[in-house]
Scaffold this motif. Structure first.
Motif, PDB file in Angstrom:
ATOM      1  N   LYS A 165       0.827  -1.214   0.000  1.00 31.48           N
ATOM      2  CA  LYS A 165       0.000   0.000   0.000  1.00 31.48           C
ATOM      3  C   LYS A 165       0.858   1.259   0.000  1.00 31.48           C
ATOM      4  CE  LYS A 165      -3.838  -2.131   2.545  1.00 31.48           C
ATOM      5  NZ  LYS A 165      -4.619  -2.105   3.814  1.00 31.48           N
ATOM      6  N   GLU A 167       0.858   3.672   1.866  1.00 31.53           N
ATOM      7  CA  GLU A 167       0.081   4.854   2.218  1.00 31.53           C
ATOM      8  C   GLU A 167      -0.876   4.532   3.349  1.00 31.53           C
ATOM      9  OE1 GLU A 167      -1.877   5.995  -1.384  1.00 31.53           O
ATOM     10  OE2 GLU A 167      -3.468   4.511  -1.163  1.00 31.53           O
ATOM     11  N   ASP A 169      -4.351   6.403   5.874  1.00 35.79           N
ATOM     12  CA  ASP A 169      -5.444   7.377   5.824  1.00 35.79           C
ATOM     13  C   ASP A 169      -5.078   8.693   6.504  1.00 35.79           C
ATOM     14  OD1 ASP A 169      -7.087   5.607   4.451  1.00 35.79           O
ATOM     15  OD2 ASP A 169      -7.927   4.762   6.298  1.00 35.79           O
ATOM     16  N   SER A 170      -4.316   8.632   7.595  1.00 37.16           N
ATOM     17  CA  SER A 170      -3.987   9.832   8.351  1.00 37.16           C
ATOM     18  C   SER A 170      -3.099  10.775   7.543  1.00 37.16           C
ATOM     19  CB  SER A 170      -3.271   9.465   9.656  1.00 37.16           C
ATOM     20  OG  SER A 170      -2.854  10.633  10.343  1.00 37.16           O
ATOM     21  N   LYS A 171      -3.395  12.076   7.625  1.00 37.49           N
ATOM     22  CA  LYS A 171      -2.583  13.085   6.957  1.00 37.49           C
ATOM     23  C   LYS A 171      -1.501  13.647   7.885  1.00 37.49           C
ATOM     24  CE  LYS A 171      -5.052  12.744   3.252  1.00 37.49           C
ATOM     25  NZ  LYS A 171      -4.493  12.084   2.043  1.00 37.49           N
ATOM     26  N   GLY A 229      -0.317  11.126   4.367  1.00 43.82           N
ATOM     27  CA  GLY A 229      -0.784   9.804   3.971  1.00 43.82           C
ATOM     28  C   GLY A 229       0.185   9.008   3.126  1.00 43.82           C
TER      29      GLY A 229
END
Length: 247
Positions: A165, A167, A169-171, A229
């Protein structure tokens, strides 16, 4: 002839673990690392070091219990092979790796593997060194490669699907880390303090189980950084390097 020591429950309290020797700020990390090793010894974890005061060691264990998002059967995984300072150029890295290879064969393993990168990165092994001993690329994610030395015709290990992945979800700036490296604890404490003082949103995720380690959403050895992310690097950060990066 070089003299080596394998850590065990009888000697670990009296032996240094090579990294962070004599540095008081990392003593907590050293103690935590030793406890981690103690809990891993019964799973076949090997920490072999030169009987000298320096950063000279190899550390490996069966891939099934290794805290990395790599899956496979009957392979050893090398976390770290490190020969530092004046000890370089004396054939020590060769002897450590050859020991691990022979040890793996004697245990009936199908092979041995490790994480490298196409271009040298901090805290990862030297690709050309392993290739000299017959290691070949068996999987890759971007610039990162999984090298393996295969002893039989069984399947080679590979990165987990979750690791591909790269990556989350959290920025927020996000760090995944384990107690496998004695430097991580002090680095995390410094970064937390700096983030608080400068109102920086920080997300720290401690990998403290095999299940968590196998499901990390990126290439991972013991530390990884995300921002917005996206995967940034596997480079260990302290307060100063973190401050420079976020600026």
């Amino acid at each position: 002839m070089n003299e080596y020591i394998n850590l065990n429950l009888e000697n670990i309290e009296n032996e240094h673990i090579c990294c962070a020797i004599g540095d008081p700020k990392h003593q907590e990390g050293v103690n935590i690392k030793k406890e981690w090793i103690k809990n891993k010894l019964n799973e076949g974890h090997v920490f072999r070091k030169l009987n000298a005061r320096g950063k000279i060691f190899i550390e490996y264990e069966p891939i099934e219990t290794a805290w990395v998002p790599i899956i496979g059967k009957n392979y050893e995984y090398i976390y770290c092979l490190w020969v530092a300072g004046s000890f370089k150029g004396n054939g020590i890295a060769k002897e450590l790796l050859e020991y691990a290879i022979q040890d793996s064969k004697e245990k009936g393993m199908s092979g041995i593997c490790t994480l490298v990168s196409k271009k040298k990165k901090p805290f990862l092994g030297e690709k050309k060194f392993f290739q000299h001993y017959g290691f070949k690329v068996v999987d890759e994610i971007g610039e990162y490669e999984l090298l393996a030395l295969q002893f039989d015709k069984n399947d080679t290990p590979k990165f987990s699907e979750n690791a591909r992945k790269m990556e989350i979800d959290s920025k927020d700036f996000t760090i995944y880390y384990t107690p496998e490296c004695p430097y991580t604890i002090n680095c995390i404490n410094e970064i937390k303090e700096y983030s608080k003082e400068n109102n920086i949103a920080l997300n720290v995720i401690k990998i403290d189980s095999l299940e968590k380690a196998k499901s990390v959403p990126c290439v991972f050895n013991n530390w990884v950084n995300f921002y917005e992310g996206k995967f940034i690097s596997n480079t260990l950060l302290n307060k100063n390097s973190f401050a420079k990066l976020v600026k």
